[in-house]
Write a protein that holds these residues in place. Structure first.
Motif, PDB file in Angstrom:
ATOM      1  N   ALA A 153       0.912  -1.185   0.080  1.00 27.89           N
ATOM      2  CA  ALA A 153      -0.039   0.059   0.119  1.00 27.89           C
ATOM      3  C   ALA A 153       0.959   1.401  -0.084  1.00 27.89           C
ATOM      4  O   ALA A 153       0.529   2.247  -0.568  1.00 27.89           O
ATOM      5  CB  ALA A 153      -0.961  -0.040   1.263  1.00 27.89           C
ATOM      6  N   ASP A 154       1.819   1.359   0.855  1.00 28.23           N
ATOM      7  CA  ASP A 154       2.707   2.566   0.861  1.00 28.23           C
ATOM      8  C   ASP A 154       3.569   2.597  -0.544  1.00 28.23           C
ATOM      9  O   ASP A 154       3.723   3.785  -1.001  1.00 28.23           O
ATOM     10  CB  ASP A 154       3.888   2.253   1.913  1.00 28.23           C
ATOM     11  CG  ASP A 154       3.356   2.529   3.426  1.00 28.23           C
ATOM     12  OD1 ASP A 154       2.265   3.119   3.350  1.00 28.23           O
ATOM     13  OD2 ASP A 154       4.051   2.004   4.286  1.00 28.23           O
ATOM     14  N   ASP A 159       4.195   4.827  -6.946  1.00 25.57           N
ATOM     15  CA  ASP A 159       4.789   3.834  -7.903  1.00 25.57           C
ATOM     16  C   ASP A 159       4.518   4.517  -9.062  1.00 25.57           C
ATOM     17  O   ASP A 159       5.320   4.262  -9.746  1.00 25.57           O
ATOM     18  CB  ASP A 159       3.662   2.543  -7.623  1.00 25.57           C
ATOM     19  CG  ASP A 159       4.316   1.603  -8.893  1.00 25.57           C
ATOM     20  OD1 ASP A 159       5.291   1.068  -8.597  1.00 25.57           O
ATOM     21  OD2 ASP A 159       3.735   1.437  -9.787  1.00 25.57           O
ATOM     22  N   ASP A 160       3.589   5.366  -9.612  1.00 30.60           N
ATOM     23  CA  ASP A 160       3.374   5.896 -10.896  1.00 30.60           C
ATOM     24  C   ASP A 160       4.613   6.899 -11.290  1.00 30.60           C
ATOM     25  O   ASP A 160       5.168   6.833 -12.264  1.00 30.60           O
ATOM     26  CB  ASP A 160       2.158   6.626 -10.727  1.00 30.60           C
ATOM     27  CG  ASP A 160       1.788   7.049 -12.175  1.00 30.60           C
ATOM     28  OD1 ASP A 160       1.961   6.022 -13.202  1.00 30.60           O
ATOM     29  OD2 ASP A 160       1.348   8.162 -12.544  1.00 30.60           O
ATOM     30  N   THR A 161       5.172   7.591 -10.188  1.00 31.65           N
ATOM     31  CA  THR A 161       6.187   8.586 -10.495  1.00 31.65           C
ATOM     32  C   THR A 161       7.472   7.992 -10.509  1.00 31.65           C
ATOM     33  O   THR A 161       8.370   8.619 -10.942  1.00 31.65           O
ATOM     34  CB  THR A 161       6.084   9.796  -9.541  1.00 31.65           C
ATOM     35  OG1 THR A 161       5.853   9.266  -8.400  1.00 31.65           O
ATOM     36  CG2 THR A 161       4.689  10.689  -9.743  1.00 31.65           C
ATOM     37  N   PHE A 197       6.654  11.192  -1.156  1.00 35.28           N
ATOM     38  CA  PHE A 197       5.578  10.211  -0.739  1.00 35.28           C
ATOM     39  C   PHE A 197       6.041   8.685  -0.410  1.00 35.28           C
ATOM     40  O   PHE A 197       5.325   7.837  -0.063  1.00 35.28           O
ATOM     41  CB  PHE A 197       4.401  10.033  -1.870  1.00 35.28           C
ATOM     42  CG  PHE A 197       3.554  11.299  -1.773  1.00 35.28           C
ATOM     43  CD1 PHE A 197       2.686  11.556  -0.733  1.00 35.28           C
ATOM     44  CD2 PHE A 197       3.773  12.206  -2.644  1.00 35.28           C
ATOM     45  CE1 PHE A 197       1.760  12.828  -0.827  1.00 35.28           C
ATOM     46  CE2 PHE A 197       3.069  13.589  -2.846  1.00 35.28           C
ATOM     47  CZ  PHE A 197       2.278  13.827  -1.925  1.00 35.28           C
ATOM     48  N   ASP A 198       7.365   8.547  -0.465  1.00 36.69           N
ATOM     49  CA  ASP A 198       8.114   7.398  -0.223  1.00 36.69           C
ATOM     50  C   ASP A 198       8.203   7.255   1.365  1.00 36.69           C
ATOM     51  O   ASP A 198       8.910   8.217   2.243  1.00 36.69           O
ATOM     52  CB  ASP A 198       9.476   7.294  -0.841  1.00 36.69           C
ATOM     53  CG  ASP A 198      10.034   5.875  -0.495  1.00 36.69           C
ATOM     54  OD1 ASP A 198       9.837   5.236   0.443  1.00 36.69           O
ATOM     55  OD2 ASP A 198      10.914   5.601  -1.536  1.00 36.69           O
TER      56      ASP A 198
END
Length: 252
Positions: A153-154, A159-161, A197-198
């Motif tokens: 989930a994290d 993931d997209d970027t 956002f990591d």
């Protein structure tokens, strides 16, 4: 005659594909020979599986060896051959000739907003300077003996970027970037998003402060040009909006 034999016979009688003529209209520029850019048209023989990069190779190898352009892997991974094809930013190695309107010349020119050096080559230094300013690396104080564990989930959050290949197609499709030499641009913001956002990173606040600057995310006008131009399908405009929201919350 068996079905298998019949199929083989049918394949043997199939006519090989014949090449078709395509006109490629290139915007040329060589400051050593003339001060202004100009258009030059070439005619090349193409097949349905050929890409614009194949057309450029054909021109350079068989017609005009002075043609200058960048390319490397030729598989849509390195991002070297981003250019404007029929008025849209694309990778030459991913753009099939058959997918374009070849009833008229296919126009090919350098991406906009970066200093033009020669023909289809631009100076990428300003682009990479903006990229470096947003701290595009993981910052973590702990020193684990094994890998840092992260939940699915994290990972999904950013993931997209992670797909960005730094081709500059998104940044050089942005009208704000064309007119404002100080704007970070979509690609830099996308790569900041990847680390902001990591969950393993500890430098999100620094990046958010950098992008809260007047030339940061607030210069974005949400025209979606960047999202449409991305050859990797990244939702660039969405990523920029998420960074804006994180700034307003004061945290990721």
């Amino acid at each position: 005659m068996t079905t298998a034999t019949a199929n083989v016979d049918e394949r043997k009688t199939e006519e090989p594909e014949k090449p078709f003529k395509v006109q490629i209209k290139l915007r040329r520029y060589d400051p050593e020979t003339r001060p202004d850019a100009y258009w030059e048209t070439f005619e090349v023989d193409m097949y349905s599986t050929d890409r614009i990069l194949d057309a450029l190779h054909s021109i350079k190898w068989d017609q005009d060896s002075t043609l200058a352009f960048r390319r490397s892997c030729a598989h849509g991974i390195c991002g070297s051959d981003a250019m404007r094809i029929n008025g849209r930013n694309r990778l030459a190695c991913k753009t099939l000739v058959k997918d374009l309107d070849i009833t008229k010349p296919v126009t090919v020119e350098a991406i906009k907003g970066l200093p033009l050096e020669r023909d289809l080559i631009v100076d990428m230094d300003p682009f990479f300077e903006a990229y470096k300013e947003i701290h595009p690396f993981l910052v973590a104080s702990d020193k684990p003996e094994k890998e840092r564990i992260q939940s699915i989930a994290d990972r999904d959050i950013f993931d997209d970027t992670t797909k960005c290949i730094l081709c500059a197609a998104c940044t050089t499709s942005c009208p704000v970037f064309w007119t404002d030499g100080q704007y970070f641009g979509p690609a830099a913001i996308v790569n900041a998003h990847r680390f902001i956002f990591d969950s393993r990173d500890e430098d999100a606040k620094t990046r958010l402060d950098i992008l809260n600057d007047k030339e940061g995310v607030w210069r974005c006008r949400t025209t979606f040009n960047c999202t449409e131009a991305c050859p990797r399908g990244i939702e660039v405009t969405k990523a920029i909006a998420e960074v804006k929201q994180a700034i307003l919350r004061g945290k990721r």
